[in-house]
Scaffold this motif. Structure first.
Motif, PDB file in Angstrom:
ATOM      1  N   GLU A 294       9.187  15.096  20.348  1.00 19.09           N
ATOM      2  CA  GLU A 294       8.417  14.082  21.083  1.00 19.09           C
ATOM      3  C   GLU A 294       7.353  13.489  20.176  1.00 19.09           C
ATOM      4  O   GLU A 294       6.501  14.204  19.652  1.00 19.09           O
ATOM      5  N   ASP A 295       7.419  12.157  19.973  1.00 16.90           N
ATOM      6  CA  ASP A 295       6.446  11.462  19.145  1.00 16.90           C
ATOM      7  C   ASP A 295       5.143  11.266  19.917  1.00 16.90           C
ATOM      8  O   ASP A 295       5.109  11.386  21.162  1.00 16.90           O
ATOM      9  N   PRO A 296       4.040  10.942  19.212  1.00 18.67           N
ATOM     10  CA  PRO A 296       2.755  10.738  19.906  1.00 18.67           C
ATOM     11  C   PRO A 296       2.771   9.638  20.960  1.00 18.67           C
ATOM     12  O   PRO A 296       1.938   9.643  21.851  1.00 18.67           O
ATOM     13  N   ASP A 297       3.733   8.678  20.868  1.00 13.37           N
ATOM     14  CA  ASP A 297       3.802   7.641  21.897  1.00 13.37           C
ATOM     15  C   ASP A 297       4.628   8.088  23.101  1.00 13.37           C
ATOM     16  O   ASP A 297       5.019   7.274  23.936  1.00 13.37           O
ATOM     17  N   GLU A 298       4.916   9.431  23.185  1.00 16.80           N
ATOM     18  CA  GLU A 298       5.611  10.072  24.312  1.00 16.80           C
ATOM     19  C   GLU A 298       7.063   9.652  24.421  1.00 16.80           C
ATOM     20  O   GLU A 298       7.659   9.743  25.494  1.00 16.80           O
ATOM     21  N   THR A 299       7.658   9.195  23.322  1.00 15.47           N
ATOM     22  CA  THR A 299       9.100   8.960  23.285  1.00 15.47           C
ATOM     23  C   THR A 299       9.745  10.077  22.496  1.00 15.47           C
ATOM     24  O   THR A 299       9.147  10.652  21.587  1.00 15.47           O
ATOM     25  N   TRP A 300      11.012  10.390  22.861  1.00 12.26           N
ATOM     26  CA  TRP A 300      11.730  11.475  22.194  1.00 12.26           C
ATOM     27  C   TRP A 300      12.635  10.889  21.113  1.00 12.26           C
ATOM     28  O   TRP A 300      13.284   9.879  21.319  1.00 12.26           O
TER      29      TRP A 300
END
Length: 1007
Positions: free
Chosen positions: A259-265
């Motif tokens: 999970e990236d910091p922008d809340e996308t996987w």
């Protein structure tokens, strides 16, 4: 309350209008930190908004590496092909790194194969296209490169199941990523030989949700298709009853998600396993299959023969494909044309003639195993598929025979061997010779050598194998002849095998070497093994380099020599040796620079740091030493030197990486200038002249270096009570370029003070039309300059003795007012400084005068000069517009100072001379002179008014200008709100009065 809300709304509206009046550029980049797997394809997005100019904006990508976080390294640009730094140029040209434009103001940075050196802080920059700079023009994000720890494995199989039977497949999936990640595991089926269509069977998503493929949705809901996790790493796919549509190749695919910091996987890694072939047979039909063995109980070395009989009506016109299976695993297949396809693990035995399969007739198929071994134990089946047309293999029906059990009994072994070496201790680069002697073998044997490095427990490393027929096969580590040479294994006699490794690599080639011998006879094998130990010493053992120099301090232009002495525990002449000379300037600017390297072949490679050395350096080599001689030393050669020695293994071409390296101690070399021999005459002297005459001050050089050039600077020490700080008059450098000091830079002063070289060692300062203001002590400072190899250098300097310049005063003194005064003036006003001659000047005489100001620092500065002919000279042009001589009478030489400033404070006085011209064409002679009394001027700051305070504060001025506008706007909104509320209230009162009136007249009651 309503009025207060109106005021608040008006204030917010004002703020909104102010905020919307201007826009600003904003650059946005993908939020970090981001973690991506080494070797993966990575993208970073960047976009810009709030800009002016063209719709298509340009982007420039840079990186700040962890090793140098303050240094920008340019990667790629959408507008400038020359933007990338050298380390990225090749990757950008080969499209390993490129920018994809998503739209005019948004791009993607692609890195097709991520490397460890790509980790760092990335910056996206957009060049300005706006009318002015306003906003942000770049943004940054962090990218970390991590190892790919994801693994997925499944043993490939060839499975055959009848329709309705169960099948289970397991997949091992593991990861060891330090960051928090999720796994998804899925099963897929490939249809057709061309693998053109992939169908999803069942997937466990990263959110731990089971998701079946479209074709398996019904069976998943019925529980026929399941996926279970067993333990930490095992995933099992279960199909309760296979159907013909399940036929094909099955494989497992694992994906690791973060999970990236922008809340996308993001799936940072994917792995696929090997494939398992699944064949599904149908029930019924007229096809029958039987299997038979000539003998099913055998000993090692015997021959096994199996027959597969196919029964079908009109079999001669039909087409069959036959598969031989051992314990459910495919051995070989025979197509309708009789073409054989062996599985990999049986292909080698088939080539050696140990296995044979053929089509005896359209209904009889034979499998023969010669010299059976224990691995041939098990249950054999014959699987038959009827196809429509040979070549296309469209299945009509299938059937499998019953199983036949084959038993193979082992027989006794009788093999002996011994392993030895003639090279138990060697140096890296030397050859290893290993012997393996076999006794008791009556049949051909195969020999396999293996190696176990010292202090590295682990699996044995295959070195070389010789098969029974003499075929040689090298292990993967030893196949590259450029590493250890061309390894060879030969059979010296019937029972002796010799292994030679021509060039050992390093200590890791030492350790245990083992020989494993296998004897084959009638399908039976006997195996024996033995070991021996060897020691390989590192070439770095005892390797040492020492650097020395006979002289540490070198004079410019001289030569010096550095000697690099090398020692080792072995003979250096027998191995390739290179030397690299390193240099660090003084003072140090970082790490050492590579000056030059001499390779074993004699090739010389010069570094880029000291390009001038190639023309003046001499390199020599002795038995165990290297010498570097540098001619004509300069300041660029001053610093610290080191030598670095590299050695390679014997008989290794090409050389590749060195086997050992040793760096010497550091030796400092200091380059100094030749000693200055400058001597300047220091005798004190004095010169007395009459006013208005010309004079010269002498500066004489007693001794200096040959070929020296001189820079001469003249100074003046004003007479007391002035301070002792000398004033620079003029400087003539060694190229005769003249530069005047700040106090003598006016055109008048430049025309009166001249620097002149009279001879090779004598310089004059000529003073034209000297006046009393020129009195003081004069001296020169001489600098000795010499051209040395690469430029001009200053060797030293010396100052001359003082020459006092005095004026011969006339016998008669003018009657000038001598009263000392102290006056004050407010800044910006006008003030007059008095200078009055008492009594009338003599007939036929002319007056000249000079006004002086002595500042708080003690320095006296001439302000204005009145010449005899009435002309006025201003040494300081900046003061000319504020100085004025009124002269209401001939004897009044008062000075008016306009617009007084703070810096005008000081002590003022005037110097007046009386001149008389004797006859026509003759010079004037000084008849009398006098100096006025002193006037102390003190400046007072101007009066401060309310208006001046407002004008001097921009913040207060803006507040007063804009406050009435804001108050008027708020007042108008308040009046509007009050009026609206008044109308509403008045309307309510009228309605109430009307109701009361109806009640009084008509008797209608209010309810």
């Amino acid at each position: 309350m309503g009025l207060a809300w109106c005021l608040v709304a008006a204030f917010l509206l004002l703020l909104l209008l102010t905020g919307l009046s201007t826009g600003q550029r904003v650059v946005t980049i993908q939020k970090g930190p981001l973690y991506r797997v080494r070797g993966s394809h990575v993208t970073l997005w960047c976009k810009v908004s709030g800009y002016q100019g063209p719709a298509e904006q340009n982007f420039q990508w840079s990186i700040y590496l962890p090793s140098a976080p303050e240094r920008e390294v340019q990667i790629v640009s959408t507008v400038d092909p020359s933007f990338p730094y050298a380390i990225y140029t090749q990757r950008v040209r080969s499209r390993g790194i490129y920018v994809e434009r998503v739209q005019g103001d948004a791009v993607l940075l692609h890195i097709t194969e991520l490397q460890d050196r790509d980790a760092g802080e990335y910056e996206c920059h957009t060049p300005n296209t706006d009318e002015r700079y306003f906003g942000s023009y770049s943004a940054k994000t962090n990218l970390s490169v991590i190892a790919d720890t994801l693994s997925a494995s499944m043993a490939p199989q060839d499975l055959t199941r009848a329709k309705g039977e169960a099948v289970e497949l397991t997949c091992e999936v593991s990861k060891s990523t330090a960051q928090h990640t999720h796994l998804s595991v899925g099963w897929y089926r490939l249809q057709g030989a061309g693998e053109s269509h992939t169908e999803e069977v069942l997937t466990l998503s990263r959110d731990f949700i089971l998701r079946p493929g479209p074709s398996y949705a019904r069976r998943f809901l019925e529980g026929d298709v399941r996926l279970n996790k067993i333990g930490n790493t095992t995933y099992k796919l279960s199909i309760g009853g296979v159907e013909p549509s399940d036929q094909g190749q099955l494989y497992c695919e694992a994906a690791e998600w973060m999970e990236d910091p922008d809340e996308t996987w993001k799936d940072i890694s994917r792995k696929q396993t090997g494939r398992t072939s699944l064949a599904v047979t149908s029930q019924g039909g007229d096809l029958s299959v039987d299997i038979a063995a000539v003998e099913s109980s055998l000993s090692e070395g015997d021959t096994l023969q199996l027959q597969c009989m196919v029964g079908a009506q009109k079999s001669s016109s039909r087409h069959f494909q036959v598969l031989w299976l051992l314990n459910g695993v495919k051995v070989t297949s025979v197509d309708p044309h009789g073409v054989l396809i062996w599985e990999d693990k049986y292909e080698e035995r088939a080539k050696l003639g140990q296995l044979r399969a053929f089509k005896q007739s359209n209904t009889v198929y034979v499998l023969t195993v010669y010299e059976v071994g224990l691995k041939d134990n098990g249950t054999y089946h014959c699987f038959v598929t009827e196809v429509k047309t040979p070549g296309r293999f469209h299945s009509i029906q299938t059937n499998v025979s019953s199983g036949i059990q084959v038993h193979v009994k082992p027989i006794e072994r009788r093999l002996r061997l011994s392993v030895s070496t003639s090279t138990p201790q060697v140096l890296a680069g030397d050859a290893l010779i290993l012997l393996c002697e076999v006794q008791g073998a009556t049949s051909p044997v195969s020999v396999q050598w293996w190696h176990l490095p010292p202090q590295h427990p682990g699996p044995q490393v295959p070195v070389a194998t010789m098969e029974r027929d003499g075929t040689l096969r090298l292990g993967s580590t030893y196949q590259d002849g450029g590493t250890r040479g061309n390894l060879w294994l030969k059979k010296a006699s019937s029972g002796t095998f010799t292994l030679v490794i021509p060039s050992t690599l390093d200590e890791s080639d030492g350790g245990q070497y083992g020989c494993e011998v296998t004897e084959w006879s009638r399908g039976q094998s006997w195996t024996e093994q033995g070991e021996t130990v060897v020691t390989v010493s590192s070439m770095g053992l005892g390797l040492h380099a020492t650097l020395r120099s006979r002289i540490a301090t070198i004079i410019y232009g001289q030569s010096f020599e550095l000697v690099c002495q090398v020692s080792a525990n072995y003979t250096l002449e027998e191995v390739p040796v290179s030397v690299r000379w390193l240099f660090q300037p003084s003072p140090p600017t970082g790490s050492y620079h590579n000056m030059v390297q001499v390779f074993p072949s004699g090739t010389v490679a010069w570094g880029a740091a000291q390009p001038h050395l190639q023309e003046k350096a001499q390199l020599t080599k002795a038995t165990s030493s290297f010498r570097l001689r540098i001619h004509s030393a300069t300041a660029a050669d001053e610093g610290t030197y080191q030598c670095e020695v590299e050695v390679w293994r014997r008989n290794t071409l090409p050389l590749g990486q060195p086997a050992a390296t040793s760096r010497s101690n550091a030796v400092g070399i200091k380059v100094v200038l030749p000693e200055s021999k400058l001597q300047v005459a220091t005798e004190e002297s004095s010169v007395e002249i009459a006013g208005g005459a010309d004079t010269a001050i002498e500066c004489r050089i007693v001794s200096a270096q040959n070929n020296s050039q001189f820079a001469v600077t003249w100074y003046l020490l004003p007479p007391p009570p002035a301070d002792a700080t000398p004033l620079q008059i003029v400087r003539a450098d060694y190229s005769s370029i003249v530069k005047y000091g700040a106090e003598f830079s006016s055109p008048t002063q430049k025309s009166r003070f001249l620097s002149q070289r009279v001879s090779s060692n004598v310089f004059w300062l000529r003073i034209l039309s000297a006046n009393p203001g020129d009195q003081g002590r004069y001296y020169c400072v001489v600098e000795e300059w010499l051209w040395l190899v690469d430029g001009w250098y200053k060797l030293g300097e010396g100052a001359s003795g003082r020459t006092t310049l005095e004026f011969k005063l006339p016998e008669r003194e003018l009657q000038l007012e001598k009263t000392n005064r102290s006056i004050s003036a407010r800044e910006g006003e006008e003030v007059t400084l008095r200078c009055l001659l008492q009594g009338a000047p003599l007939p036929a005489t002319h007056l000249s005068a000079t006004w002086f100001r002595r500042e708080e620092s003690g320095h006296t500065r001439p302000l204005l000069t009145l010449r005899c002919d009435g002309a006025v000279e201003y040494p300081w042009e900046s003061l000319a517009r504020r100085l004025h001589l009124r002269r209401p009478t001939a004897g009044d030489i008062s000075l008016t100072l306009r617009s007084v400033e703070e810096g005008d404070a000081g002590l003022y006085y005037c110097q007046v001379q009386e001149w008389q011209q004797q006859s026509e064409g003759k010079d004037r002679t000084l008849q009398a002179s006098a100096r006025s009394g002193y006037t102390q001027l003190t400046t007072v700051p101007p009066e401060s008014t309310a208006l001046s305070r407002i004008c001097s504060s921009p913040l207060l001025l803006n507040f007063i200008l804009y406050l009435p506008l804001v108050l008027i706007l708020l007042l108008a909104l308040a009046v509007f709100c009050w009026y609206f509320k008044f109308r509403k209230s008045k309307k309510g009162n009228i309605t109430g009065d009307q109701l009361m009136e109806l009640q009084g007249t008509g008797g209608v009651k209010k309810t």
